[in-house]
Scaffold this motif. Structure first.
Motif, PDB file in Angstrom:
ATOM      1  N   VAL A  79       0.845  -1.196   0.000  1.00 59.19           N
ATOM      2  CA  VAL A  79       0.000   0.000   0.000  1.00 59.19           C
ATOM      3  C   VAL A  79       0.879   1.245   0.000  1.00 59.19           C
ATOM      4  O   VAL A  79       2.041   1.190   0.414  1.00 59.19           O
ATOM      5  N   PRO A  80       0.330   2.387  -0.423  1.00 61.52           N
ATOM      6  CA  PRO A  80       1.129   3.610  -0.454  1.00 61.52           C
ATOM      7  C   PRO A  80       1.551   4.103   0.926  1.00 61.52           C
ATOM      8  O   PRO A  80       2.650   4.616   1.101  1.00 61.52           O
ATOM      9  N   ASP A  81       0.667   3.971   1.929  1.00 65.68           N
ATOM     10  CA  ASP A  81       0.954   4.542   3.246  1.00 65.68           C
ATOM     11  C   ASP A  81       0.077   3.856   4.283  1.00 65.68           C
ATOM     12  O   ASP A  81      -1.118   4.132   4.379  1.00 65.68           O
ATOM     13  N   VAL A  82       0.657   2.966   5.071  1.00 67.63           N
ATOM     14  CA  VAL A  82      -0.140   2.181   6.018  1.00 67.63           C
ATOM     15  C   VAL A  82      -0.686   3.046   7.146  1.00 67.63           C
ATOM     16  O   VAL A  82      -1.615   2.643   7.849  1.00 67.63           O
ATOM     17  N   SER A  83      -0.148   4.266   7.354  1.00 64.63           N
ATOM     18  CA  SER A  83      -0.680   5.141   8.393  1.00 64.63           C
ATOM     19  C   SER A  83      -2.009   5.762   7.996  1.00 64.63           C
ATOM     20  O   SER A  83      -2.742   6.285   8.846  1.00 64.63           O
ATOM     21  N   ASN A  84      -2.323   5.732   6.697  1.00 69.60           N
ATOM     22  CA  ASN A  84      -3.639   6.179   6.238  1.00 69.60           C
ATOM     23  C   ASN A  84      -4.679   5.190   6.752  1.00 69.60           C
ATOM     24  O   ASN A  84      -4.571   3.984   6.535  1.00 69.60           O
ATOM     25  N   THR A  85      -5.701   5.689   7.427  1.00 66.05           N
ATOM     26  CA  THR A  85      -6.686   4.821   8.073  1.00 66.05           C
ATOM     27  C   THR A  85      -7.328   3.852   7.096  1.00 66.05           C
ATOM     28  O   THR A  85      -7.606   2.697   7.447  1.00 66.05           O
ATOM     29  N   TYR A  86      -7.574   4.284   5.872  1.00 63.74           N
ATOM     30  CA  TYR A  86      -8.194   3.397   4.897  1.00 63.74           C
ATOM     31  C   TYR A  86      -7.301   2.199   4.599  1.00 63.74           C
ATOM     32  O   TYR A  86      -7.763   1.047   4.589  1.00 63.74           O
ATOM     33  N   PHE A  87      -6.016   2.436   4.369  1.00 68.00           N
ATOM     34  CA  PHE A  87      -5.115   1.327   4.042  1.00 68.00           C
ATOM     35  C   PHE A  87      -4.903   0.418   5.252  1.00 68.00           C
ATOM     36  O   PHE A  87      -4.725  -0.795   5.107  1.00 68.00           O
ATOM     37  N   GLY A  88      -4.918   0.992   6.449  1.00 68.14           N
ATOM     38  CA  GLY A  88      -4.852   0.165   7.645  1.00 68.14           C
ATOM     39  C   GLY A  88      -6.054  -0.745   7.766  1.00 68.14           C
ATOM     40  O   GLY A  88      -5.924  -1.935   8.085  1.00 68.14           O
TER      41      GLY A  88
END
Length: 343
Positions: A79-88
């Protein structure tokens, strides 16, 4: 300080040699049992080896075994950024569904860097994973996945790459239509970086709905930021300081919308009285924001289900596979919430 009792010392992990000694067989026979071949093992001998493995709590090296067996019983996700709530949330749902199917989930975070994304893909593939799910930073990216079944969760511009996407354009149009229904006439767009997953399609939906209604779509109504709270705050400050302030904003992600709400509070702009807001994603950020966000919700369970099916079972009947989204009404647009959890 008293000495730790010898029985409390951490036990050394059992080795294949330990198992062989206890079962009174060669290490090769232990290997045949662990790997189910390549040579047959007598039933009585297999029973002794398995009993020894259980007694010693022996755990084979998973990576080495995967390289031999050409299977890790694992699925990769980049994923681009695991800190983004959606990707988490996506990672968690994929992990739950993969575990139910008998697979582990290995996660790679690109940290919004295309070179790092490529490195993460190559690293996961080298572990002989059984399937790979990618949310790419570039719709034209070429992932070196070899024979690993791969599906993308973003729009692709290269032929032959399987993808599962949501209706980004239709969802954005639905959000803007809802804001128009509240009588808002200057509906701004707080967008993500150019080229980021879903950004172009969500901007098209925003523009298309406003043009159909005869409302302005000029550059003075557009601000861009990274998919982050800080980015949304800076873009929100920009939008709300312009000569003609918008009376509504469609935001391309929940995390940016949280920043926008903070910018509105900083400037004394009341949501939804002075500024109606609808975001895209529909994560827990939307549910627990202040006020709770009306949002276009991505059905993460269905997305994960389709992605796993594509890489572990039968591929896709057609690509891209488009999954519909849903408008969930809460307080930020001016409606009375229809979400019981946000009351």
């Amino acid at each position: 300080m008293p000495k730790q009792d010898a029985q409390e010392q951490p036990k050394r992990a059992a080795t294949r040699t330990d198992v062989a000694r206890l079962a009174e067989v060669s290490t090769a026979v232990v290997s045949y049992v662990v790997n189910n071949g390549p040579r047959p093992v007598a039933a009585s001998t297999r029973t002794r080896v398995l009993a020894a493995m259980e007694e010693l709590d022996y755990r084979p090296n998973a990576v080495a075994r995967a390289l031999r067996m050409r299977s890790a019983q694992a699925v990769g996700l980049v994923v681009p950024d695991v800190s983004n709530t959606y990707f988490g949330a996506l990672a968690r749902e994929l992990s739950v569904q993969a575990f139910t199917a008998g697979y582990a989930l290995l996660l790679g975070d690109a940290d919004n860097d295309i070179d790092r994304e490529r490195a993460q893909v190559e690293s996961l593939v080298s572990h002989q994973i059984d399937g790979l799910v990618i949310v790419s930073l570039d719709p034209a990216s070429v992932a070196e996945t070899g024979t690993t079944p791969t599906v993308f969760l973003d729009q692709r511009s290269r032929p032959g790459q399987l993808s599962v996407i949501v209706d980004d354009r239709g969802g954005a149009a639905q959000a803007v239509s809802h804001l128009i229904g509240h009588g808002r006439t200057r509906i701004a767009l707080l967008s993500g970086p150019v080229g980021a997953p879903g950004v172009s399609e969500r901007e098209q939906g925003w523009r298309q709905e406003l043009e159909t209604a005869g409302l302005p779509t000029g550059d003075d109504l557009i601000a861009r930021s990274e998919f982050s709270r800080a980015g949304g705050f800076e873009a929100g400050q920009d939008l709300l300081s312009r000569a003609q302030r918008p009376d509504a904003v469609f935001v391309t992600s929940d995390v940016q919308a949280l920043g926008l709400l903070a910018a509105a509070r900083r400037r004394g702009v009341e949501v939804p009285r002075d500024l109606a807001v609808v975001s895209f994603d529909g994560t827990e950020d939307a549910l627990f924001s202040d006020p709770p966000l009306t949002a276009i919700e991505q059905p993460i369970h269905r997305i994960a289900e389709a992605a796993l099916s594509a890489v572990l079972e039968k591929g896709l009947e057609h690509s891209p596979l488009t999954i519909p989204v849903e408008l969930v009404v809460r307080d930020s647009c001016g409606c009375e919430s229809t979400d019981a959890e946000s009351r």
